[in-house]
Enzyme design. Structure first.
Site, short mmCIF file in Angstrom:
data_model
loop_
_atom_site.label_atom_id
_atom_site.label_comp_id
_atom_site.label_asym_id
_atom_site.label_seq_id
_atom_site.Cartn_x
_atom_site.Cartn_y
_atom_site.Cartn_z
N GLU A 152 -81.63 -38.80 10.38
CA GLU A 152 -80.39 -38.39 11.04
C GLU A 152 -79.54 -37.49 10.14
O GLU A 152 -78.32 -37.48 10.24
CB GLU A 152 -79.60 -39.61 11.50
CG GLU A 152 -79.46 -40.71 10.46
CD GLU A 152 -78.89 -41.99 11.04
OE1 GLU A 152 -78.33 -41.96 12.15
OE2 GLU A 152 -78.99 -43.04 10.37
N ASP A 207 -85.77 -63.15 6.99
CA ASP A 207 -85.85 -64.61 6.92
C ASP A 207 -85.34 -65.29 8.18
O ASP A 207 -85.84 -66.36 8.57
CB ASP A 207 -85.08 -65.13 5.70
CG ASP A 207 -85.82 -64.94 4.39
OD1 ASP A 207 -86.97 -64.47 4.41
OD2 ASP A 207 -85.24 -65.27 3.33
N ASP A 240 -75.41 -38.50 14.43
CA ASP A 240 -75.26 -38.20 13.01
C ASP A 240 -75.92 -36.87 12.66
O ASP A 240 -75.40 -36.12 11.82
CB ASP A 240 -75.86 -39.32 12.16
CG ASP A 240 -74.89 -40.48 11.98
OD1 ASP A 240 -73.75 -40.23 11.56
OD2 ASP A 240 -75.27 -41.63 12.25
N ARG A 272 -80.97 -53.51 13.70
CA ARG A 272 -80.61 -52.41 12.79
C ARG A 272 -79.66 -52.96 11.72
O ARG A 272 -78.63 -53.56 12.03
CB ARG A 272 -79.93 -51.26 13.53
CG ARG A 272 -79.53 -50.14 12.57
CD ARG A 272 -79.24 -48.83 13.26
NE ARG A 272 -77.98 -48.83 13.99
CZ ARG A 272 -77.39 -47.71 14.42
NH1 ARG A 272 -77.95 -46.53 14.20
NH2 ARG A 272 -76.26 -47.78 15.10
N HIS A 325 -73.09 -50.35 13.32
CA HIS A 325 -71.81 -49.94 13.90
C HIS A 325 -71.17 -51.01 14.78
O HIS A 325 -70.00 -50.88 15.15
CB HIS A 325 -71.99 -48.65 14.70
CG HIS A 325 -72.26 -47.45 13.84
ND1 HIS A 325 -71.38 -46.99 12.88
CD2 HIS A 325 -73.34 -46.63 13.77
CE1 HIS A 325 -71.89 -45.94 12.27
NE2 HIS A 325 -73.08 -45.70 12.78
#
Length: 269
Positions: free
Chosen positions: A152, A87, A178, A73, A48
Site C-alpha cells: 500500500e 496463540d 493508503d 489484521r 483501524h
C-alpha cells in the site's frame, strides 16, 4: 485432536473468487451476525478498528461455529503481537504496510516456530493448540497458517515481486486508500496513476504464483479488479453499511413527511 483446517487458505486453492466483509465494530455480537450472512471471509480489523487482543479473541470465538473464514489484521509488524494473535487462534493474518523483502521474511519468521522461525512456544496456555490437545502442533502449525502482506505504498509496489517471492508469504493484499495517498492522490484511488500501480501489482503478484486481494466496496471497482486477476475481494465494510442503511431509512421517513434528512436534525412525527 486434529489441527483445525484453515478455510481461507483452502479457498485460495480453488478457482473461484472469495468475497469478504470488513468488520470494524470490535464486537463479538456484531461479528456473529455477520458470520452467518454468507461471505466467504471476514476481516477482523486490528489496525483501524478499536480492537484489542481480548476483543479479537471474542470475535474469533463468536464466528467459530459459522462457515465464514476469519482473517485478522494486526496493527503493525511487532512479533510479540503476532505471537499473541496466533496463540489465540488466528490462522490467517494480514499485516499492513509491507514494503521490502526483508520485512516479509521477518513476518514469516514471526509466524513459525524454531528452527524455521522465531515464534515463542506457549504450550498449554495457547488456544491455537486447544490447550495442548492438538497433536504435534509445533510441527504442523505452519500447514494451516496463512500470511497476507499488504502492499500500500510506492515502495511496496516497487518491491512487489521480491515480496511476493518470499516463501511463507501466501498472498498480497493491495490497500487502495493508503496507496492513493502515497502516490500523491489522497482520497482518489481511481486516479489513473493509482490504477496503473494496482494493475501492475496484481500482475506482478500473480506472476509470482501468489494470490492477490483488494478492498473494493464499490461494485464497478470490485468487478474491474476481479477481471485483472484478484483472488479475494472485500466487497463490504460493516460500518459503512450501517451508516448508509441508517441514513437511507431516515431519508424515507423524511420524504414521506415532506422534509429532508439532515445531519443533527430533530424529528417529531
Amino acid at each position: 485432536m486434529q489441527l483445525p483446517d484453515n478455510r481461507f487458505r483452502a479457498g485460495l486453492e480453488r478457482d473461484a473468487v472469495q468475497f469478504g466483509l470488513w468488520s470494524g465494530f470490535a464486537s463479538g455480537y456484531c461479528a456473529e451476525i455477520e458470520a452467518g450472512l454468507g461471505y466467504d471471509w471476514m476481516l477482523i480489523d486490528g489496525e483501524h478498528a478499536p480492537n484489542t487482543v481480548p476483543q479479537i479473541l471474542a470475535q474469533l470465538q463468536a464466528v467459530a461455529g459459522y462457515p465464514v473464514a476469519p482473517v485478522v489484521r494486526c496493527v503493525n509488524h511487532d512479533p510479540s503481537l503476532i505471537k499473541q494473535l496466533l496463540d489465540i487462534g488466528t490462522q490467517t493474518l494480514m499485516v499492513p504496510m509491507v514494503e521490502t523483502e526483508a520485512q516479509a521474511r521477518a513476518l514469516v519468521a514471526a509466524m513459525r516456530y524454531p528452527p524455521h522461525g522465531k515464534r515463542g512456544v506457549g504450550g498449554g496456555l495457547v488456544r491455537a493448540t486447544r490447550w495442548d490437545d492438538v497433536e504435534d502442533y509445533l510441527t504442523l502449525a505452519h500447514r494451516e497458517l496463512c500470511l497476507i502482506v499488504q502492499v500500500e505504498s510506492a515502495a511496496g509496489v516497487d518491491n512487489a515481486a521480491a515480496i511476493a517471492a518470499v516463501e511463507g508469504v501466501d498472498a498480497v493484499f493491495i490497500g487502495p486508500a493508503d496507496l492513493s495517498s502515497a502516490l500523491g492522490h489522497p482520497g482518489d484511488p481511481g486516479h489513473p496513476e493509482v490504477q496503473q500501480a494496482i494493475a501492475a501489482t496484481i500482475e506482478t503478484v500473480k506472476a509470482a504464483g501468489k494470490a492477490v486481494g483488494i478492498l473494493a466496496p464499490q461494485e464497478d471497482d470490485a468487478r474491474r479488479y476481479i477481471g485483472l486477476g484478484c483472488d479475494f475481494v472485500a466487497v463490504s465494510i460493516d460500518v459503512s453499511l450501517l451508516r448508509q442503511a441508517a441514513r437511507a431509512s431516515l431519508a424515507r421517513f423524511d420524504e414521506a413527511a415532506g422534509g429532508s434528512a439532515t445531519a443533527g436534525a430533530s424529528h417529531t412525527y
